[in-house]
Scaffold this motif. Structure first.
Motif, short mmCIF file in Angstrom:
data_model
loop_
_atom_site.label_atom_id
_atom_site.label_comp_id
_atom_site.label_asym_id
_atom_site.label_seq_id
_atom_site.Cartn_x
_atom_site.Cartn_y
_atom_site.Cartn_z
N TRP A 121 57.07 62.30 31.01
CA TRP A 121 56.60 60.97 31.77
C TRP A 121 55.52 61.11 31.40
O TRP A 121 54.74 61.69 30.82
CB TRP A 121 56.35 61.96 33.29
CG TRP A 121 55.28 61.66 34.63
CD1 TRP A 121 55.72 60.30 34.66
CD2 TRP A 121 54.27 61.80 34.80
NE1 TRP A 121 54.96 59.80 35.32
CE2 TRP A 121 53.73 60.40 35.43
CE3 TRP A 121 53.66 62.73 35.52
CZ2 TRP A 121 52.55 61.03 36.95
CZ3 TRP A 121 52.83 62.97 35.79
CH2 TRP A 121 52.11 62.17 36.15
N SER A 124 55.68 54.26 35.06
CA SER A 124 56.41 55.74 36.39
C SER A 124 55.19 56.21 37.32
O SER A 124 54.78 56.47 36.48
CB SER A 124 57.61 56.52 36.00
OG SER A 124 58.57 55.43 35.19
N ARG A 125 55.18 55.97 38.56
CA ARG A 125 53.84 56.76 39.37
C ARG A 125 54.10 58.01 39.08
O ARG A 125 53.69 58.78 39.62
CB ARG A 125 54.09 55.78 41.02
CG ARG A 125 53.91 54.58 40.84
CD ARG A 125 53.88 54.26 42.06
NE ARG A 125 53.02 54.53 43.17
CZ ARG A 125 53.36 54.06 44.52
NH1 ARG A 125 53.40 53.68 44.97
NH2 ARG A 125 51.13 54.51 45.19
N SER A 126 55.13 58.99 38.84
CA SER A 126 55.34 60.32 39.01
C SER A 126 56.69 60.87 37.92
O SER A 126 57.77 60.01 37.74
CB SER A 126 55.77 60.68 40.32
OG SER A 126 57.64 60.31 41.12
N SER A 127 57.19 62.05 37.88
CA SER A 127 57.79 63.08 36.53
C SER A 127 58.77 62.24 37.88
O SER A 127 59.81 62.28 37.45
CB SER A 127 57.38 64.21 36.65
OG SER A 127 57.27 64.99 37.41
N THR A 128 58.99 62.49 38.98
CA THR A 128 60.59 62.04 39.75
C THR A 128 61.46 60.50 39.25
O THR A 128 61.93 60.66 39.04
CB THR A 128 60.19 62.47 41.20
OG1 THR A 128 60.13 64.26 41.81
CG2 THR A 128 61.24 62.46 41.95
N GLU A 129 60.24 59.78 39.66
CA GLU A 129 60.29 58.85 39.17
C GLU A 129 60.44 58.55 37.85
O GLU A 129 62.16 58.04 37.09
CB GLU A 129 59.22 57.64 39.61
CG GLU A 129 59.71 55.81 39.34
CD GLU A 129 59.11 55.05 39.78
OE1 GLU A 129 59.08 53.98 39.20
OE2 GLU A 129 57.78 55.53 40.32
N ARG A 179 59.55 56.88 49.34
CA ARG A 179 57.97 56.99 48.66
C ARG A 179 58.72 56.90 47.04
O ARG A 179 58.24 56.69 46.15
CB ARG A 179 58.38 59.04 48.02
CG ARG A 179 57.54 59.82 48.94
CD ARG A 179 58.33 61.33 48.29
NE ARG A 179 57.70 61.65 49.71
CZ ARG A 179 58.04 63.67 49.46
NH1 ARG A 179 57.71 63.64 47.97
NH2 ARG A 179 58.33 64.78 50.57
#
Length: 397
Positions: A235, A268-273, A325
């Motif tokens: 990320w 990406s706005r987050s590591s999940t994304e 989200r």
């Protein structure tokens, strides 16, 4: 041959134009050759693969695969007599040259034995090292150092050399998955390469000097072949645009059959994304491989599995409760959720220590890099002499 419309000479209607340029070099020549070869293979009972237009499959009387790269053709199958019959039929339609069992094809070297096959590009690497005058360089253990590359440093006076070497390194990733991230990184500076970038390329060449004989090992196995994939993303790993690098490794049984290291197109706005996007790309590759297996009549014994080290991304792949989200995530990345709900593949958790794709997403210290490299079916050549056991024939038109 026929004259193009508007150029027909009324006094000489049967004459044709004298071309000043070779017909082989015209834009329509590859298409005309492909259509001619395709028609010939169709007349012999072959079917074109829906997943790969260069692959033709014959199911009866026994399986025969024909793989085409322009005018270089590989013919393979479990029956050597049927393969020889196909080659004879092709020779009656085209002037071909049978080069025998497969040893060297488009820069790929193949060594075979009763225990498996080894594919490498040692000769290509050696030629590259000689061309770049790096054949006498001191080897190093990893292809990248800990120094992060950016757009600082003095511009190269001759960027063509940089682009030529990097282009040659791209071809090496066919058999060297350990180079995927390093080559992907130096390819990002092709437009205006600088001195630190060229030093990074030299380090890759030094790493190749120390791993000259490495390649992919495909062992024979009698156990059920399962399709397992590892997906990961680093990320915001890029220091200047904060985009993430995603990657995957796909194994068929013990054999590594597909891999990728690629920077994602958007931030990406987050590591999940970032992980979720990488999962979607991995699922797309698995779908293509399954379609290819279907074309040749191969059935997997169980559902493909994707291993990911991000719990939130795994939950998002099978549960739409996080809709609020992920409103900003493009719809096509939710493709993996449809596959999971349709029970066409499964997504499972793997701890970060066992995540093999780290080697495709970031620069790693030496112990970690060597450990992950050993898990990728990548090893030095197990042969001292070339074997010739299986029936794989290369045909040159």
């Amino acid at each position: 041959m026929a004259q193009p419309p508007g150029f027909i000479d009324q006094d000489h209607p049967t004459h044709i134009c004298h071309l000043k340029k070779s017909l082989y070099g015209l834009k329509q020549a590859p298409r005309a050759w492909y259509e001619k070869l395709q028609s010939a293979l169709f007349s012999m009972g072959f079917q074109a693969s829906h997943s790969d237009h260069s692959l033709f499959v014959l199911h009866k009387p026994t399986l025969v695969l024909v793989l085409v790269y322009v005018d270089d053709i590989i013919v393979t199958g479990p029956s050597s007599s049927v393969c020889n019959t196909i080659i004879s039929q092709l020779s009656s339609k085209f002037p071909i040259k049978d080069l025998g069992d497969l040893h060297y094809f488009l820069g790929l070297e193949v060594q075979k034995s009763t225990s498996g096959a080894f594919i490498h590009q040692s000769k290509y690497i050696l030629d590259l090292l000689k061309r770049t005058k790096m054949d006498g360089a001191k080897p190093c253990a990893t292809p990248l150092s800990s120094v992060k590359l950016d757009h600082t440093g003095s511009l190269l006076s001759n960027p063509e050399d940089y682009r030529s070497i990097v282009g040659a390194l791209q071809y090496l990733t066919w058999t060297r998955p350990d180079l995927s991230f390093a080559v992907n990184l130096v390819c990002q500076f092709m437009h205006s390469p600088r001195e630190p970038h060229f030093q990074a390329v030299k380090r890759i060449l030094r790493y190749l000097k120390g791993t000259l004989g490495f390649g992919l090992w495909f062992p024979k196995t009698t156990s059920p072949l399962l399709l397992n994939a590892y997906s990961d993303a680093d990320w915001a790993g890029c220091s200047w645009d904060r985009r993430s690098t995603g990657g995957f490794c796909i194994f068929l049984g013990p054999c590594l059959v597909s891999w990728s290291a690629k920077k994602q197109h958007t931030v990406s706005r987050s590591s999940t994304e970032a992980e979720y996007r990488s999962l979607a790309h991995t699922a797309t590759e698995i779908t293509w491989i399954c379609q290819l297996f279907s074309d040749i009549g191969f059935k997997l014994s169980s559902l493909p599995q994707i291993w990911c080290d991000n719990v939130s991304a795994i939950a998002l792949a099978s549960n739409p409760v996080f809709h609020a989200r992920t409103k900003h995530v493009e719809i096509d990345y939710h493709y993996i959720r449809e596959l999971v709900l349709a029970k066409l593949l499964t997504v499972k958790f793997v701890c970060s220590a066992d995540q093999l794709v780290d080697i495709h997403t970031k620069s790693l210290p030496r112990p970690r890099f060597l450990h992950l490299r050993s898990k990728l079916s990548l090893q030095p050549s197990p042969f001292s002499l070339r074997g010739c056991e299986e029936q794989v024939t290369i045909v040159k038109h």
